[in-house]
Scaffold this motif. Sequence first.
Motif, short mmCIF file in Angstrom:
data_model
loop_
_atom_site.label_atom_id
_atom_site.label_comp_id
_atom_site.label_asym_id
_atom_site.label_seq_id
_atom_site.Cartn_x
_atom_site.Cartn_y
_atom_site.Cartn_z
N LEU A 300 0.81 -1.18 0.04
CA LEU A 300 0.13 0.10 0.03
C LEU A 300 0.89 1.15 0.07
O LEU A 300 0.56 2.32 -0.52
CB LEU A 300 -0.90 -0.06 1.09
CG LEU A 300 -2.05 -1.07 1.25
CD1 LEU A 300 -2.90 -0.99 2.28
CD2 LEU A 300 -3.04 -1.04 0.09
N LEU A 301 2.14 1.21 0.73
CA LEU A 301 2.94 2.45 0.70
C LEU A 301 3.36 2.53 -0.62
O LEU A 301 3.49 3.82 -1.41
CB LEU A 301 3.97 2.09 1.69
CG LEU A 301 3.68 2.35 3.19
CD1 LEU A 301 4.84 1.85 3.69
CD2 LEU A 301 3.39 3.64 3.55
N LEU A 302 3.73 1.56 -1.27
CA LEU A 302 4.29 1.68 -2.76
C LEU A 302 3.14 2.19 -3.61
O LEU A 302 3.37 2.84 -4.57
CB LEU A 302 4.84 0.25 -3.10
CG LEU A 302 6.26 -0.27 -2.61
CD1 LEU A 302 6.67 -1.51 -3.14
CD2 LEU A 302 7.19 0.76 -2.95
N TRP A 303 1.91 2.09 -3.53
CA TRP A 303 0.78 2.30 -4.34
C TRP A 303 0.57 3.76 -4.04
O TRP A 303 0.47 4.61 -4.95
CB TRP A 303 -0.26 1.37 -3.81
CG TRP A 303 -1.55 1.70 -4.76
CD1 TRP A 303 -1.85 2.91 -5.37
CD2 TRP A 303 -2.92 1.03 -4.92
NE1 TRP A 303 -3.02 2.63 -5.96
CE2 TRP A 303 -3.57 1.65 -5.70
CE3 TRP A 303 -3.03 -0.39 -4.17
CZ2 TRP A 303 -5.03 1.07 -5.95
CZ3 TRP A 303 -4.32 -0.69 -4.59
CH2 TRP A 303 -5.37 -0.35 -5.28
N PHE A 304 0.49 4.16 -2.69
CA PHE A 304 0.04 5.44 -2.53
C PHE A 304 0.95 6.54 -2.03
O PHE A 304 0.78 7.68 -2.32
CB PHE A 304 -1.05 5.40 -1.35
CG PHE A 304 -2.28 4.53 -1.68
CD1 PHE A 304 -3.39 5.19 -2.56
CD2 PHE A 304 -2.53 3.23 -1.41
CE1 PHE A 304 -4.55 4.47 -2.94
CE2 PHE A 304 -3.75 2.65 -1.75
CZ PHE A 304 -4.72 3.15 -2.35
N ILE A 305 2.08 6.18 -1.49
CA ILE A 305 3.05 7.17 -0.85
C ILE A 305 4.12 7.52 -2.08
O ILE A 305 4.45 8.42 -2.03
CB ILE A 305 3.37 6.58 0.45
CG1 ILE A 305 2.34 6.26 1.27
CG2 ILE A 305 4.30 7.74 1.10
CD1 ILE A 305 1.38 7.43 1.96
N THR A 306 4.54 6.52 -2.84
CA THR A 306 5.49 6.73 -3.42
C THR A 306 5.17 7.16 -5.04
O THR A 306 4.17 7.31 -5.18
CB THR A 306 6.69 5.43 -3.56
OG1 THR A 306 5.69 4.56 -4.65
CG2 THR A 306 6.73 4.74 -2.48
N ASP A 307 6.44 7.73 -5.61
CA ASP A 307 6.02 8.30 -7.28
C ASP A 307 6.12 7.09 -8.05
O ASP A 307 6.11 7.46 -9.31
CB ASP A 307 6.99 9.47 -7.27
CG ASP A 307 6.84 10.48 -6.46
OD1 ASP A 307 5.51 10.84 -6.06
OD2 ASP A 307 7.71 11.28 -6.34
N HIS A 308 6.64 5.89 -7.75
CA HIS A 308 6.65 4.62 -8.73
C HIS A 308 5.22 4.48 -9.53
O HIS A 308 4.04 4.33 -8.82
CB HIS A 308 6.74 3.21 -7.97
CG HIS A 308 7.98 3.27 -7.24
ND1 HIS A 308 9.25 3.24 -8.33
CD2 HIS A 308 8.56 3.36 -5.97
CE1 HIS A 308 10.31 2.98 -7.20
NE2 HIS A 308 10.03 3.09 -6.14
#
Length: 387
Positions: A300-308
Motif C-alpha cells: 500500500l505504501l508503494l501504491w499510495f505514498i511513492t512516485d513509482h
Amino acid sequence: MRIKQLFLLPFLLLTWGHSAQNLPQLSENAQISVLTCGAGNQLYTAFGHTAFRVQDSALGLDIVYNYGTFDFDKPNFYLNFARGKLIYSLSRSRFDRFLFEYEYEKRWVKEQLLDLTSEEVNRLFQFFEENYRPENRDYLYDPLFNNCSNITGKILKEEVDNTITFNGDHLDPKHSYRQLVREFIPTNSWGAFGIELAFGNVTDKTATVEGHMFSPYYAMHQLRNTTRNGKPLLKRERSVLEYPETTDHGTFMTSPLFWFIALLGFVLVITYLDFKHGTRHKWLDFLLFLLSGLAGCLILLLWFITDHLVTKNNFNFLWLLPPNAVVAFLLLFNRQLSWLSNYLKIALGSMGLLVLLWVFGVQSFSPLIIPLMLILVVRYVFLLKRN
C-alpha cells in the motif's frame, strides 16, 4: 598529426563538457551508433543495456554516452529508490573503457550504425555534450517508462527527426510489460518474486511499440524495423563482442518455489498436530500474520505514498492483509477474540476476490504466491474452526 590528436583527446574531453562553444566540428567521417549489451548475472543487469557511441577517426574520437549510470554511494540512495525518486545520470567514457566491463563479464555487445547526415551527427553530438553538463546529466529513472533503453527512441525522434517511424509489424503479438519482464527474469527466482509482488496492474497493460523499447533487446530489434521517410534508419550492424547468453539461474533447491513448498509442508504438519492435540502454536501464527501484514503495508505504501508508476493498483494486498500486522500481536497475547471469526471469513473472502481478479485478467500475479496463500488459508481455517 594523429598521434598529437590522441594526446590532446583527454584534455578535450575534460573541457568540452564545460562549454558548448569549445565543441569541435565533427568531420564528414563521423558516425553515431547504438550499442546493445547482453544480459548479466546480477538483477540490475538482467535486461541488458543500451548506450550511444560517437566516433570520428579524423579527430581520434571514440566516446560512449551512457544513460544507465547510477551510484550506490549517493546520499539516501535506497530511500530514493523506495520512494520512486531514483536518479540516473548520463556518463561519458572512452569506448575501450566502456567495453572492458563487458569483456570482463563475458557479455556480448552489438553495434547498430545509424544512417545520419553529417549535420545530424553534429547536432546529436552537441545534444549529448549539452546533456552531459552537470546541471543536465541527471534524470528521474523509471524501470519501464524512462530508462537507458527507451530513452534511445525518445532522443532519436526528438533530436534527429520526428518523422522517424517505429514500425511494429515484427511484434506479433504485442506483450504486456509484465510478460516482457518475465522473458528476462525467470519466474521462479527471488528477484522475479519481489518484482511481481510490487508490480500493480499497470504492468498488465499491453505495451505500445515504443513501450517495448524499455528492454534493450527489444530496442535493438525495433531499430531494425525503424524507418525514416520509408528508408531504414540503420546503415549496418555488427557484433563487437561475441559471447553466449547468460543462462545461470541457480538450482531448484535455492529457488523460492522449493522453500515455499517446504514451508507449506511444515505448516501442514504443525496444523495437523495442533488439530490432533487441541493446541495452537502461537509463534507460528504470530510470524505468519506479522510478515503478511507488513508485506501488505509495504504494498500500500508503494501504491499510495511513492512516485513509482509500476506499483499503482496493486491488488496483492488482498491476500497480504495489512491489518494482519496488528492481529498478530492480539493473537499472541489473547486467548479469545470475539471478532476473530468474522475477520478470518473476510480474509478468506479477500483471497477469493483476488482469485477472481486473476481469472478475469484484472491483474496477473506470480504463481509463486499460490503455496503462500495456501499456508495462510490452512491457518485461517484452523483458527476459524478452533475459535
